[in-house]
Write a protein that holds these residues in place. Structure first.
Motif, short mmCIF file in Angstrom:
data_model
loop_
_atom_site.label_atom_id
_atom_site.label_comp_id
_atom_site.label_asym_id
_atom_site.label_seq_id
_atom_site.Cartn_x
_atom_site.Cartn_y
_atom_site.Cartn_z
N GLN A 1 23.59 28.46 21.93
CA GLN A 1 22.59 27.90 22.84
C GLN A 1 22.48 26.40 22.64
O GLN A 1 22.43 25.64 23.62
N ARG A 2 22.46 25.95 21.41
CA ARG A 2 22.38 24.52 21.13
C ARG A 2 23.61 23.78 21.68
O ARG A 2 23.50 22.70 22.23
N ARG A 3 24.80 24.37 21.51
CA ARG A 3 26.02 23.74 22.04
C ARG A 3 25.98 23.66 23.56
O ARG A 3 26.36 22.66 24.15
N ALA A 4 25.50 24.73 24.21
CA ALA A 4 25.40 24.74 25.67
C ALA A 4 24.41 23.67 26.15
O ALA A 4 24.68 22.98 27.14
N GLU A 5 23.29 23.53 25.46
CA GLU A 5 22.31 22.50 25.84
C GLU A 5 22.89 21.10 25.67
O GLU A 5 22.68 20.23 26.51
N ALA A 6 23.65 20.89 24.59
CA ALA A 6 24.28 19.59 24.36
C ALA A 6 25.31 19.28 25.45
O ALA A 6 25.39 18.15 25.94
N ALA A 7 26.08 20.29 25.83
CA ALA A 7 27.08 20.10 26.89
C ALA A 7 26.40 19.78 28.22
O ALA A 7 26.88 18.93 28.97
N LEU A 8 25.30 20.44 28.50
CA LEU A 8 24.55 20.17 29.72
C LEU A 8 24.02 18.74 29.72
O LEU A 8 24.15 18.03 30.72
N ARG A 9 23.43 18.30 28.60
CA ARG A 9 22.93 16.93 28.52
C ARG A 9 24.07 15.92 28.68
O ARG A 9 23.91 14.90 29.36
N ALA A 10 25.22 16.20 28.08
CA ALA A 10 26.36 15.29 28.20
C ALA A 10 26.83 15.21 29.66
O ALA A 10 27.15 14.13 30.16
N GLY A 11 26.86 16.36 30.34
CA GLY A 11 27.26 16.37 31.75
C GLY A 11 26.27 15.61 32.61
O GLY A 11 26.67 14.87 33.53
N GLU A 12 24.98 15.78 32.33
CA GLU A 12 23.97 15.04 33.09
C GLU A 12 24.11 13.53 32.86
O GLU A 12 23.98 12.74 33.79
N GLU A 13 24.39 13.15 31.63
CA GLU A 13 24.55 11.73 31.31
C GLU A 13 25.78 11.15 32.04
O GLU A 13 25.73 10.05 32.57
N ARG A 14 26.88 11.92 32.07
CA ARG A 14 28.07 11.45 32.80
C ARG A 14 27.75 11.29 34.28
O ARG A 14 28.20 10.33 34.92
N MET A 15 26.98 12.20 34.84
CA MET A 15 26.63 12.13 36.25
C MET A 15 25.77 10.88 36.52
O MET A 15 26.01 10.17 37.48
N VAL A 16 24.82 10.60 35.65
CA VAL A 16 23.98 9.41 35.81
C VAL A 16 24.83 8.16 35.70
O VAL A 16 24.68 7.22 36.51
N GLN A 17 25.73 8.11 34.74
CA GLN A 17 26.59 6.95 34.57
C GLN A 17 27.50 6.76 35.78
O GLN A 17 27.75 5.65 36.21
N GLY A 18 28.00 7.87 36.34
CA GLY A 18 28.84 7.80 37.53
C GLY A 18 28.09 7.28 38.75
O GLY A 18 28.66 6.59 39.59
N GLN A 19 26.82 7.58 38.86
CA GLN A 19 26.02 7.13 39.98
C GLN A 19 25.71 5.64 39.88
O GLN A 19 25.47 4.99 40.88
N LYS A 20 25.73 5.09 38.67
CA LYS A 20 25.44 3.68 38.46
C LYS A 20 26.60 2.79 38.88
O LYS A 20 26.44 1.61 39.10
N MET A 21 27.79 3.38 38.95
CA MET A 21 28.98 2.56 39.27
C MET A 21 29.10 2.29 40.73
O MET A 21 28.68 2.67 41.63
#
Length: 85
Positions: free
Chosen positions: A65-85
């Motif tokens: 569960q902790r690994r899945a939550e970390a992967a979700l947060r990492a994916g959300e962060e990538r999406m936010v970074q992609g929207q900034k470009m």
């Protein structure tokens, strides 16, 4: 005579479990927390509940569960970074 907890689980895991056990025994109240067992690189959900003859201990491995939550947060962060470009 039963086996002492430290002997049953080993010193590293006992280090994770000792504090909630002692707190539940002293306070008489349920103690619930998540803790990282560095010896096995796993996350444990620990519940220590006072009982008539000591403390009932429930331990659940929540590493997946902790690994899945970390992967979700990492994916959300990538999406936010992609929207900034």
């Amino acid at each position: 005579p039963g086996v002492q907890l430290r002997e049953a689980v080993g010193p590293a895991l006992y280090g994770v479990l000792a504090a909630p056990l002692e707190l539940a025994a002293e306070s008489g109240e349920l103690v619930s927390l998540e803790s990282h067992d560095t010896s096995a690189d796993r996350w444990l959900a620990v519940r220590a509940n006072p009982a008539l003859e000591g403390v009932a201990l429930h331990v659940h491995d929540v590493s997946a569960q902790r690994r899945a939550e970390a992967a979700l947060r990492a994916g959300e962060e990538r999406m936010v970074q992609g929207q900034k470009m």
